[in-house]
Design an enzyme around this catalytic site. Structure first.
Site, PDB file in Angstrom:
ATOM      1  N   HIS A 177       0.832  -1.209   0.000  1.00 28.55           N
ATOM      2  CA  HIS A 177       0.000   0.000   0.000  1.00 28.55           C
ATOM      3  C   HIS A 177       0.862   1.253   0.000  1.00 28.55           C
ATOM      4  O   HIS A 177       1.996   1.241   0.479  1.00 28.55           O
ATOM      5  CB  HIS A 177      -1.027   0.005   1.150  1.00 28.55           C
ATOM      6  N   GLU A 208      -5.098   0.592  -0.105  1.00 35.85           N
ATOM      7  CA  GLU A 208      -4.864  -0.833   0.096  1.00 35.85           C
ATOM      8  C   GLU A 208      -4.972  -1.577  -1.247  1.00 35.85           C
ATOM      9  O   GLU A 208      -5.510  -1.031  -2.217  1.00 35.85           O
ATOM     10  CB  GLU A 208      -5.900  -1.388   1.083  1.00 35.85           C
TER      11      GLU A 208
END
Ligand code: F6R
Length: 240
Positions: free
Chosen positions: A137, A142
């Site tokens: 990330h 994410e």
């Protein structure tokens, strides 16, 4: 992507500072995109030392930060506002009015994202500092985040909650959501400076530099940036 491999954390931080110092020296009114986390603390220490020794001034500099936990504000010592003041802003001559971060306590979270996106459009960054998560990330984008994303609210993954729990009294206290700049916002910076240290970042660093460009590894988008420098230590570079 330019890759600089340093012997250790101290050397990584010094080399990162050299990249940052060049930007600030060339433009005393530069806009700096900043990150929190353990990785850039050494870079910030170098900036403070240089300010103290050489008088480098940040009076006209503006900053925008990547992200902030939802639900925390500057009164919480786990907030990223607190982190930035403690690790950098309180030790240089920056005007706090020129520093920007999402308001973790905003009642209307969608409106706060829109406000931040408008601000980013007004403040094109000259450099964006990034760390990298062990899952690839960047900011709190994410795996699976669209490359076209702008500032939004995210549900943090279990792996990020676990990684970040070291900063909290217990894992239960880690907020489950955060505000984050999106990948499109990050890519708009003129220059990117991404830092990584430690063996637990080696897989993510491989994905960043040599892996497939895929939304499953958000950092891999940086392969498409025209001016991106990775500065990492040997342990983080071990799979390259
Ligand atoms: C922090 C941020 C995060 C961190 C990443 C690495 O503002 O956006 O993406 O850069 O989680 O964290 P550290 O440096 O603590 O390993």
């Amino acid at each position: 992507m330019k890759v600089i491999v340093a012997e250790n954390y101290e050397e990584m931080s010094r080399k990162a500072f050299e990249v940052m110092a060049e930007v600030v020296k060339n433009n005393p009114r530069a806009v700096l995109g900043l990150a929190t986390g353990s990785t850039p603390i050494g870079l910030y220490k170098n900036m403070i030392e240089d300010h103290e020794k050489n008088g480098t001034s940040y009076r006209e500099i503006k900053t925008v930060n990547l992200d902030e936990y939802a639900g925390l504000d500057y009164s919480s010592d786990q907030s990223y506002v607190y982190f930035m003041r403690h690790n950098l802003f309180d030790h240089i001559d920056i005007d706090l009015k020129n520093t920007n971060i999402e308001n973790g306590k905003a009642a209307d979270r969608a409106a706060e994202c829109a406000r931040y996106n408008a601000l980013l459009d007004e403040l094109p960054r000259d450099i964006q500092v990034l760390g990298i998560g062990s899952n690839g990330h960047i900011a709190f984008n994410e795996p699976g985040t669209p490359f076209g994303s702008v500032t939004h609210i995210v549900d943090l993954t279990e792996s990020t909650i676990k990684d970040n729990s070291r900063m909290f009294a217990s894992i239960d206290e880690v907020p489950r959501q955060a505000f984050t700049m999106g990948l499109k916002n990050i890519m708009q910076s003129k220059k990117i400076l991404i830092l990584a240290n430690g063996a637990n970042k080696a897989k993510a660093v491989y994905g960043l530099v040599k892996g497939e460009v895929t939304e499953n590894v958000p950092a891999s988008i940086l392969q498409l940036h025209p001016d991106c420098t990775l500065v990492c230590d040997k342990a983080a570079a071990s799979l390259l």
